[in-house]
Every structure is written in structure tokens, then in C-alpha cells.
Write a protein that holds these residues in place. Structure first.
Motif, PDB file in Angstrom:
ATOM      1  N   SER A   1       0.942  -1.296  -0.032  1.00 27.69           N
ATOM      2  CA  SER A   1       0.094  -0.054   0.124  1.00 27.69           C
ATOM      3  C   SER A   1       0.939   1.326   0.131  1.00 27.69           C
ATOM      4  CB  SER A   1      -0.988  -0.140   1.241  1.00 27.69           C
ATOM      5  OG  SER A   1      -0.389  -0.172   2.519  1.00 27.69           O
TER       6      SER A   1
ATOM      7  N   GLU B   1      10.609   3.449   6.199  1.00 28.77           N
ATOM      8  CA  GLU B   1      10.712   2.043   5.968  1.00 28.77           C
ATOM      9  C   GLU B   1      11.674   1.558   7.121  1.00 28.77           C
ATOM     10  OE1 GLU B   1       9.149  -0.741   4.582  1.00 28.77           O
ATOM     11  OE2 GLU B   1      10.394  -1.589   5.973  1.00 28.77           O
ATOM     12  N   SER B   2      10.952   0.841   8.041  1.00 30.50           N
ATOM     13  CA  SER B   2      11.946   0.488   9.133  1.00 30.50           C
ATOM     14  C   SER B   2      12.920  -0.875   8.788  1.00 30.50           C
ATOM     15  CB  SER B   2      10.844  -0.599   9.917  1.00 30.50           C
ATOM     16  OG  SER B   2      11.354  -1.181  11.027  1.00 30.50           O
TER      17      SER B   2
ATOM     18  N   ARG C   1       9.718  -7.557   6.558  1.00 29.96           N
ATOM     19  CA  ARG C   1       9.991  -5.995   6.919  1.00 29.96           C
ATOM     20  C   ARG C   1      11.392  -5.587   6.087  1.00 29.96           C
ATOM     21  NH1 ARG C   1      13.246  -3.725  11.624  1.00 29.96           N
ATOM     22  NH2 ARG C   1      13.602  -5.728  12.286  1.00 29.96           N
ATOM     23  N   GLY C   2      11.003  -4.607   5.136  1.00 27.09           N
ATOM     24  CA  GLY C   2      12.083  -4.311   4.180  1.00 27.09           C
ATOM     25  C   GLY C   2      11.420  -3.489   3.154  1.00 27.09           C
TER      26      GLY C   2
ATOM     27  N   SER D   1       5.843  -7.012   2.595  1.00 23.70           N
ATOM     28  CA  SER D   1       5.406  -8.678   2.382  1.00 23.70           C
ATOM     29  C   SER D   1       5.320  -9.002   0.843  1.00 23.70           C
ATOM     30  CB  SER D   1       4.282  -9.035   3.129  1.00 23.70           C
ATOM     31  OG  SER D   1       4.148  -8.434   4.417  1.00 23.70           O
TER      32      SER D   1
ATOM     33  N   GLU E   1       3.036 -14.384  -3.169  1.00 26.22           N
ATOM     34  CA  GLU E   1       2.984 -15.510  -4.473  1.00 26.22           C
ATOM     35  C   GLU E   1       2.062 -14.730  -5.544  1.00 26.22           C
ATOM     36  OE1 GLU E   1       2.197 -19.575  -1.945  1.00 26.22           O
ATOM     37  OE2 GLU E   1       0.788 -17.875  -1.398  1.00 26.22           O
ATOM     38  N   GLY E   2       1.788 -13.749  -5.413  1.00 25.23           N
ATOM     39  CA  GLY E   2       0.937 -12.865  -6.236  1.00 25.23           C
ATOM     40  C   GLY E   2      -0.285 -13.363  -6.907  1.00 25.23           C
ATOM     41  N   PHE E   3      -1.173 -13.785  -6.003  1.00 23.29           N
ATOM     42  CA  PHE E   3      -2.285 -14.387  -6.612  1.00 23.29           C
ATOM     43  C   PHE E   3      -3.401 -13.188  -6.263  1.00 23.29           C
ATOM     44  CE2 PHE E   3      -6.119 -17.442  -5.026  1.00 23.29           C
ATOM     45  CZ  PHE E   3      -6.394 -17.599  -6.391  1.00 23.29           C
TER      46      PHE E   3
ATOM     47  N   VAL F   1       9.086   4.284  12.539  1.00 19.61           N
ATOM     48  CA  VAL F   1       8.265   5.299  13.084  1.00 19.61           C
ATOM     49  C   VAL F   1       7.579   4.560  14.505  1.00 19.61           C
ATOM     50  CG1 VAL F   1       5.996   6.508  12.669  1.00 19.61           C
ATOM     51  CG2 VAL F   1       7.579   6.102  10.630  1.00 19.61           C
TER      52      VAL F   1
ATOM     53  N   THR G   1      -4.290  -8.397  -1.594  1.00 19.58           N
ATOM     54  CA  THR G   1      -3.326  -7.403  -1.893  1.00 19.58           C
ATOM     55  C   THR G   1      -3.738  -6.648  -3.225  1.00 19.58           C
ATOM     56  OG1 THR G   1      -1.743  -8.670  -1.074  1.00 19.58           O
ATOM     57  CG2 THR G   1      -0.859  -6.778  -2.120  1.00 19.58           C
TER      58      THR G   1
HETATM   59  C1  LIG Z   1       4.656 -15.887   2.213  1.00 20.52           C
HETATM   60  C2  LIG Z   1       3.346 -14.851   2.011  1.00 20.52           C
HETATM   61  C3  LIG Z   1       2.544 -14.927   0.681  1.00 20.52           C
HETATM   62  C4  LIG Z   1       1.565 -14.155   0.423  1.00 20.52           C
HETATM   63  N1  LIG Z   1       0.935 -14.339  -0.737  1.00 20.52           N
HETATM   64  C5  LIG Z   1      -0.091 -13.477  -1.446  1.00 20.52           C
HETATM   65  C6  LIG Z   1      -0.871 -13.670  -2.634  1.00 20.52           C
HETATM   66  O1  LIG Z   1      -0.660 -14.414  -3.322  1.00 20.52           O
HETATM   67  N2  LIG Z   1      -1.822 -12.822  -2.737  1.00 20.52           N
HETATM   68  C7  LIG Z   1      -1.976 -11.687  -1.994  1.00 20.52           C
HETATM   69  O2  LIG Z   1      -3.000 -10.953  -2.240  1.00 20.52           O
HETATM   70  N3  LIG Z   1      -1.302 -11.754  -0.737  1.00 20.52           N
HETATM   71  C8  LIG Z   1      -0.331 -12.346  -0.360  1.00 20.52           C
HETATM   72  N4  LIG Z   1       0.382 -12.318   0.782  1.00 20.52           N
HETATM   73  C9  LIG Z   1      -0.023 -10.789   1.583  1.00 20.52           C
HETATM   74  C10 LIG Z   1       0.523  -9.611   1.162  1.00 20.52           C
HETATM   75  O3  LIG Z   1       1.911  -9.804   1.100  1.00 20.52           O
HETATM   76  C11 LIG Z   1       0.163  -8.504   1.852  1.00 20.52           C
HETATM   77  O4  LIG Z   1      -1.422  -8.465   1.901  1.00 20.52           O
HETATM   78  C12 LIG Z   1       0.537  -7.136   1.550  1.00 20.52           C
HETATM   79  O5  LIG Z   1       1.899  -7.133   1.422  1.00 20.52           O
HETATM   80  C13 LIG Z   1      -0.140  -6.244   2.546  1.00 20.52           C
HETATM   81  O6  LIG Z   1       0.336  -4.861   2.286  1.00 20.52           O
HETATM   82  P1  LIG Z   1       0.819  -3.710   3.336  1.00 20.52           P
HETATM   83  O7  LIG Z   1       0.822  -2.639   2.641  1.00 20.52           O
HETATM   84  O8  LIG Z   1      -0.465  -3.658   4.259  1.00 20.52           O
HETATM   85  O9  LIG Z   1       1.870  -4.263   4.235  1.00 20.52           O
HETATM   86  P2  LIG Z   1       3.280  -4.777   3.877  1.00 20.52           P
HETATM   87  O10 LIG Z   1       3.510  -5.062   2.371  1.00 20.52           O
HETATM   88  O11 LIG Z   1       3.561  -5.790   4.655  1.00 20.52           O
HETATM   89  O12 LIG Z   1       4.299  -3.502   4.075  1.00 20.52           O
HETATM   90  C14 LIG Z   1       4.363  -2.903   5.379  1.00 20.52           C
HETATM   91  C15 LIG Z   1       5.712  -2.310   5.451  1.00 20.52           C
HETATM   92  O13 LIG Z   1       5.628  -1.346   6.470  1.00 20.52           O
HETATM   93  C16 LIG Z   1       6.858  -1.316   7.093  1.00 20.52           C
HETATM   94  N5  LIG Z   1       6.602  -0.899   8.479  1.00 20.52           N
HETATM   95  C17 LIG Z   1       5.524  -1.350   9.500  1.00 20.52           C
HETATM   96  N6  LIG Z   1       5.705  -0.610  10.623  1.00 20.52           N
HETATM   97  C18 LIG Z   1       6.374   0.317  10.573  1.00 20.52           C
HETATM   98  C19 LIG Z   1       6.908   1.550  11.134  1.00 20.52           C
HETATM   99  N7  LIG Z   1       6.398   1.655  12.227  1.00 20.52           N
HETATM  100  N8  LIG Z   1       7.918   2.534  10.698  1.00 20.52           N
HETATM  101  C20 LIG Z   1       8.316   2.019   9.306  1.00 20.52           C
HETATM  102  N9  LIG Z   1       8.130   1.070   8.480  1.00 20.52           N
HETATM  103  C21 LIG Z   1       7.116   0.142   9.178  1.00 20.52           C
HETATM  104  C22 LIG Z   1       7.261  -2.890   7.026  1.00 20.52           C
HETATM  105  O14 LIG Z   1       8.759  -2.932   7.427  1.00 20.52           O
HETATM  106  C23 LIG Z   1       6.912  -3.153   5.699  1.00 20.52           C
HETATM  107  O15 LIG Z   1       7.774  -3.144   4.858  1.00 20.52           O
HETATM  108  C24 LIG Z   1       1.338 -13.139   1.121  1.00 20.52           C
HETATM  109  C25 LIG Z   1       1.987 -12.789   2.298  1.00 20.52           C
HETATM  110  C26 LIG Z   1       3.239 -13.557   2.805  1.00 20.52           C
HETATM  111  C27 LIG Z   1       3.905 -13.231   3.883  1.00 20.52           C
END
Ligand SMILES: Cc1cc2nc3c(=O)[nH]c(=O)nc-3n(C[C@H](O)[C@H](O)[C@H](O)COP(=O)(O)OP(=O)(O)OC[C@H]3O[C@@H](n4cnc5c(N)ncnc54)[C@H](O)[C@@H]3O)c2cc1C
Ligand code: SF4
Length: 541
Positions: free
Chosen positions: A17, A36-37, A92-93, A97, A102-104, A242, A516
Motif C-alpha cells: 500500500s 521504511e523500518s 520487513r524491508g 510482504s 505469491e502474487g495471487f 516510526v 493485496t
Molecule cells: C508468504 C506470503 C505469501 C503471500 N501471498 C499473497 C498472495 O499470493 N496474494 C495476496 O494477495 N497476498 C499475499 N500475501 C499478503 C501480502 O503480502 C500482503 O497482503 C501485503 O503485502 C500487505 O500490504 P501492506 O502494505 O499492508 O503491508 P506490507 O506489504 O507488509 O508492508 C508494510 C511495510 O511497512 C513497514 N513498517 C511497518 N511498521 C513500520 C513502522 N512503524 N515504521 C516504518 N516502517 C514500518 C514494514 O517493514 C513493511 O515493509 C502474502 C504474504 C506472505 C507473507
């Protein structure tokens, strides 16, 4: 404490996001900083880039995982009344995530956002389905989503930007069973490119998606939205955790954040708007950590709902074996799907629905040996024979279904434990209700039917029941009533001006879809609404 100049937008988190918000707004001239943490993971550091990658997969997890089972030092604590089998998995990076997803990438269905109206369970979404579709189109185009229009349950939609990734040998074998049962086994829409793009190769079927894609075929955030954001002037600060969102003296408007760098030094970023994108655990954690005397229960928490209604998909996986080789270690991890049980039906004994994913999830010979053969203690020709007769013969399929959480399913701050930076550790509590248990029984039966009809034997349960710790949703619900939600339908918190949430915390219900694509469509919509409020519009792509 050091302080930078004021920016228009401060984005917390560079994952699915955060990358969207940063790219969309930087592109049209907003000054953006992304905090980014974690660190950036370059392609050459991905374990699959080395011949012995199966040995290295655990290193990859350690570099970014925050699950204690992977040895990371900043753990999540599990609440005493929760389901003990639930295990959080995230990265975390830079890229969040998406770095080992898996990009479904399925869209939700129109009925999914009206579960309360139709079943009395969960909560309705405060937006119309038609408000999501242009943003789905945009995200799919940005990521080059590959797919085919062969799923008869898919709501009307345009052709995919890239042709579908072919079904693997293993998935075709399972499709035979689906066909026999009259189920529609369709190509899975994937955020994986089937045609090369600049600097990226198309999927070569290596089968290592979870551990990082050395081809660059997976459209993770670090090679799609993040480079666009940076090219348009966004400043990406890594190692920036943060610890607090700051608010003006009157307590009305967010004016920036404080973050700790990897040496523990405290910095302040001043911003006109703050957008939280840390995911369904870290975003409520940050709001709860941002308490002060006039917000003793945390920021934007007038409703008391920050951290409540934590939800994640129900999940069941079954494995089976075939007499002949089907090579389920080749191909993207998810490569086909069945949506026959997606839409809610009154004649079933559970509310909501689920999707079945047809997988290539076996990994290579080293993994197979360690997981399935080593414990037998075989040597010489017995070992060779066992490997020949088992490696490449197995398959597994999974179902992901809706989980209707209660207010007691939650993320809060552990009262005692702190992480390596001295910040309170998030504590998660999640449970299964009767609805989830009934749905999981249905899933198990249908997965078993499919494997039997495909000709598999030795069918066994891998995950009997439980929630999936990779989809972390629902902890800052959006809604139209400030008493029952944390943000409005545009992601803006009801209580604090200039403070937005754009990640999966917003979801009022899980829906059956992997989340996602919808997270990124919602983030695009939030960027669009911010820009529109300022008399601007998003750039053409
Ligand atoms: C093994 C695995 C397989 C997956 N396969 C799928 C799939 O096939 N299809 C699908 O739809 N979804 C899948 N997902 C889920 C998908 O990765 C997540 O839904 C999506 O990445 C979430 O997005 P986000 O922006 O909420 O958080 P994230 O992508 O997790 O990003 C959050 C980021 O914020 C950073 N952060 C957090 N707190 C702080 C802070 N206080 N200060 C600074 N930085 C911070 C974190 O380090 C991280 O980099 C999978 C997840 C995993 C782990
Ligand atoms: S199977 Fe395709 S998407 Fe997955 S890691 Fe290999 S090349 Fe990348």
C-alpha cells in the motif's frame, strides 16, 4: 532529535500500500517521504540467485521476517485466549510482504462487500463496488497482471494486461479432477509477468516465488511502484522505524511523525499529511503507541476500535501423491483456482465463501529430501529409489475463506515486552468461530473430492484448520459511522485531520480474495481522493 523540512506526504511503510500512495502522489508533484523500518533487498542478494538456494531460504526469511519462528529479534506476542496455531508471517524491508508473496491477484466480487446486509455477519463496506473497478484496472496495468477470462464466476472485467501464465503439469493434473466434478478450474490471475518488461524477465517456472524471484517476474512493490516513486522525487529512508505520529497542540491535526534510526537516534519528519501503510498489525500498534494525555487510549481511537476486529483468512491445505511424476516444484506457487464456492449461498451451513488455489508448492530435491525422506534413514540404492518414486509425485491444494472476527480478536500492546528499539511489542489474539469451523469442514471435503477425482492417493491434511498469518486485516475498519469505524471511506481517520490509513487494516471483512490487489486498489483510490481534494488528478499511465 533532528528535523527535516516539511513535506506534503509522509508514508509509513514501503510495502504493497505505501508504495502505491508514494508513487501516485509523487508522480503528480507532491513532495513525499517514505519511512521504511527495514532495508532494501537487492536482487543479487535473493537466495534463488545462487545454485544452492534451497540451503539459503532460511537466510532470506531471517533478513526480513518478523515471525519468531524465523529467528527475528522483534517478535509478535500471541494473546493467551487466541488460537495458538496462528503464526504471523510478513516481511520487513523495502517492498514489504510483497517481497515473498505469491502474487495471487483476484478481484473481490460485488456481493462480498455486503455480507452484513445479506447474512448478518461481519460489516458492510462503505463503498460501492463500482468505486473500486477503475482502481483495479489501474493497479493491474501498473503491475502487468497476467490472466485469462476463463473463470465463469468473475464479475465483468476487461482483458488482463498480460496473457495468462500457462498451467503447470501438476495443476493440469488437478484440473482433470475439477473437470470431472463439474468445477471451473481457471487460470489464476497473477501479479507475475508472462512477457518480459524492461529490466525484468518473464516467469521461467523456477518455482521459488516465496523466496524471491531472481527473474524479476514477480511484480513486488520494490520493482514496480517504488522505483516510480523514487524517480519522481520521493525520498525513501530505510532503517527508519516510526515510533509515534505527532499531532498539533490542539489535538486536531497530524503534523508529522517521529522515527528511530538503526542506531537508536530519534528523528522528526514534519508533514502536511501522514499515511499509515505498516499493515494490519503495525498500523494499529503505531496508533496505540502514539497516545498522549489528551489521547490516553491511542490516536484516532475515539471509537475504541483501533486494533479490534483483527481478521485473517481461514485456511485448509491438503496434499496428495500420484503414481507418475507431475513435477509440482515447477511453476509459480499458485497457478490455478476454483471459485465455485466463493459467493455466499443460503443453503450452506456457513456464511460467506472461499476460493481454492491450485498450487506448485513442492520446491526442489533438497527440500523434498529434508522434509520427506531424510527421517527414513535410507542409504544407497534404497535412497535413490525412494527419491525417484516420491520426488515430483506430490501436489497440494489450499482453500482460503472468510473469517468473521469479533471485537475480541485484536492487536494491542504487550504490557511487558519491548522490541530491540524499546517499543512495546504487538500482541495478537485471533479465534475461530462456529462459522469458520463449518466452512473449514466444507473446504476439507471439497479439496479431498478434487484430489480423489484427479487420481491422487495418500491424501493427507497439511493444515487442518486455522487462520492464515499472512493476510493481516481489519484492525482499523473503514465505515461511515465514527462510532463503529476508525476511518471514513476515503481512509481518513474520523478523529484526526491529515491522518490517513491505506493498508489492509481498513478491510471491514476479509472477503474470500487474497487481499493485496484490493489493498492496492483502495490505496490508489485514497491517493486519487487526496489529489482530487486538492484540485488535482492522478497521472495517466
Ligand atoms: C508468504 C506470503 C505469501 C503471500 N501471498 C499473497 C498472495 O499470493 N496474494 C495476496 O494477495 N497476498 C499475499 N500475501 C499478503 C501480502 O503480502 C500482503 O497482503 C501485503 O503485502 C500487505 O500490504 P501492506 O502494505 O499492508 O503491508 P506490507 O506489504 O507488509 O508492508 C508494510 C511495510 O511497512 C513497514 N513498517 C511497518 N511498521 C513500520 C513502522 N512503524 N515504521 C516504518 N516502517 C514500518 C514494514 O517493514 C513493511 O515493509 C502474502 C504474504 C506472505 C507473507
Ligand atoms: S516461478 Fe516465476 S514468478 Fe516464481 S520465482 Fe520463478 S520466475 Fe519468479
Amino acid at each position: 532529535m533532528t528535523s527535516d523540512d516539511e513535506v506534503d506526504i509522509c508514508v509509513v511503510g514501503s510495502g504493497a500500500s505505501g508504495s502505491v500512495i508514494a508513487a501516485e502522489l509523487a508522480r503528480i508533484g507532491y513532495s513525499v517521504v517514505i519511512l521504511e523500518s527495514g532495508q532494501a533487498l537487492h536482487r543479487e542478494a535473493i537466495p534463488t540467485a545462487k545454485p544452492d538456494w534451497e540451503h539459503r531460504t532460511s537466510d532470506f526469511y531471517r533478513s526480513g521476517q518478523t515471525d519468531p519462528s524465523f529467528g527475528q529479534k522483534d517478535p509478535v506476542v500471541y494473546g493467551p485466549t487466541g488460537d495458538r496455531r496462528f503464526r504471523v508471517s510478513r516481511f520487513r524491508g523495502v517492498g514489504g510482504s510483497t517481497m515473498h508473496y505469491e502474487g495471487f491477484y483476484t478481484r473481490i466480487h460485488p456481493g462480498d462487500i455486503h455480507r452484513r446486509r445479506d447474512t448478518g455477519m461481519g460489516a458492510d463496506w462503505p463503498i460501492k463496488y463500482a468505486e473500486l473497478t477503475p482502481h483495479y484496472d489501474r493497479v493491474e496495468k501498473m503491475l502487468g497482471v497476467s490472466g485469462a477470462l476463463d473463470n465463469r464466476f468473475e464479475p465483468e472485467r476487461p482483458a488482463y494486461p498480460n496473457p495468462a501464465i500457462a498451467m503447470s503439469c501438476a495443476v493440469k493434473q488437478v484440473k482433470v479432477g475439477c473437470d470431472r466434478l463439474g468445477l471451473n478450474a481457471a487460470h489464476a490471475p497473477l501479479a507475475i509477468i508472462s512477457r518480459p518488461a524492461p529490466g525484468r524477465g518473464s516467469c521461467n517456472f523456477c518455482g521459488a516465488c516465496w523466496f524471491g524471484c531472481m527473474q524479476g517476474a514477480i511484480s513486488n512493490a520494490s520493482q514496480t511502484y517504488i522505483p516510480v516513486a523514487v524517480r519522481h522525487g520521493a525520498r525513501l529512508v530505510t532503517g527508519a522505524t516510526v515510533s509515534r505520529v505527532t499531532v498539533d497542540r490542539r489535538g486536531r491535526r497530524a503534523d508529522g511523525v517521529e522515527y528511530l534510526d538503526d542506531n537508536g537516534a530519534l528523528h522528526k519528519v514534519r508533514a502536511r499529511r501522514v499515511v499509515l501503510c505498516g499493515n494490519g498489525i503495525e498500523t494499529p500498534r503505531l496508533l496505540l503507541m502514539s497516545s498522549r494525555t489528551d489521547f490516553p487510549d491511542g490516536l484516532a481511537n475515539e471509537s475504541g476500535l483501533v486494533g479490534r476486529y483483527f481478521t485473517a483468512h481461514c485456511h485448509v491445505s491438503l496434499a496428495g501423491s500420484f503414481d507418475h511424476r507431475i513435477n509440482a516444484y515447477k511453476g509459480p506457487n499458485i497457478n490455478g483456482m476454483v471459485q465455485d464456492f466463493w459467493d455466499h449461498r443460503d443453503d450452506r451451513d456457513f456464511a460467506g465463501g472461499y476460493v481454492i488455489a491450485l498450487r506448485n508448492a513442492e520446491l526442489g530435491p533438497y527440500y523434498h529430501y529434508h522434509r520427506h525422506v531424510r527421517k527414513r534413514g535410507l542409504f544407497g540404492e534404497h535412497l535413490v529409489s525412494r527419491m525417484q518414486n516420491s520426488f515430483g509425485h506430490g501436489v497440494n491444494i489450499s482453500a482460503y475463506g472468510e473469517h468473521f472476527s469479533s471485537a475480541d480478536d485484536r492487536v494491542d500492546l504487550d504490557p511487558v515486552r519491548t522490541d530491540s528499539k524499546g517499543l512495546p511489542v504487538p500482541r495478537v489474539t485471533i479465534r475461530q468461530g462456529d462459522n469458520e469451523i463449518a466452512m473449514q469442514q466444507h473446504m476439507r471435503q471439497k479439496l479431498d473430492d478434487i484430489l480423489q477425482a484427479s487420481g491422487a492417493h495418500d491424501i493427507r491434511i497439511i493444515t487442518a484448520s486455522g487462520n492464515l498469518g499472512t493476510h493481516l486485516l481489519g484492525t482499523c475498519r473503514m465505515g461511515s459511522d465514527p462510532k463503529t469505524s476508525v476511518t471514513d471511506a476515503s481512509g481518513k481517520t474520523h478523529q484526526i485531520e491529515g491522518l490517513y490509513i491505506a493498508d489492509g487494516s481498513l478491510f471491514p471483512t476479509t472477503t474470500p480474495a487474497n487481499p493485496t490487489l484490493t489493498i492496492q486498489a483502495l490505496a490508489t483510490r485514497i491517493a486519487h481522493l487526496i489529489a482530487r481534494g486538492d484540485g488535482r488528478s492522478l497521472a495517466t499511465i
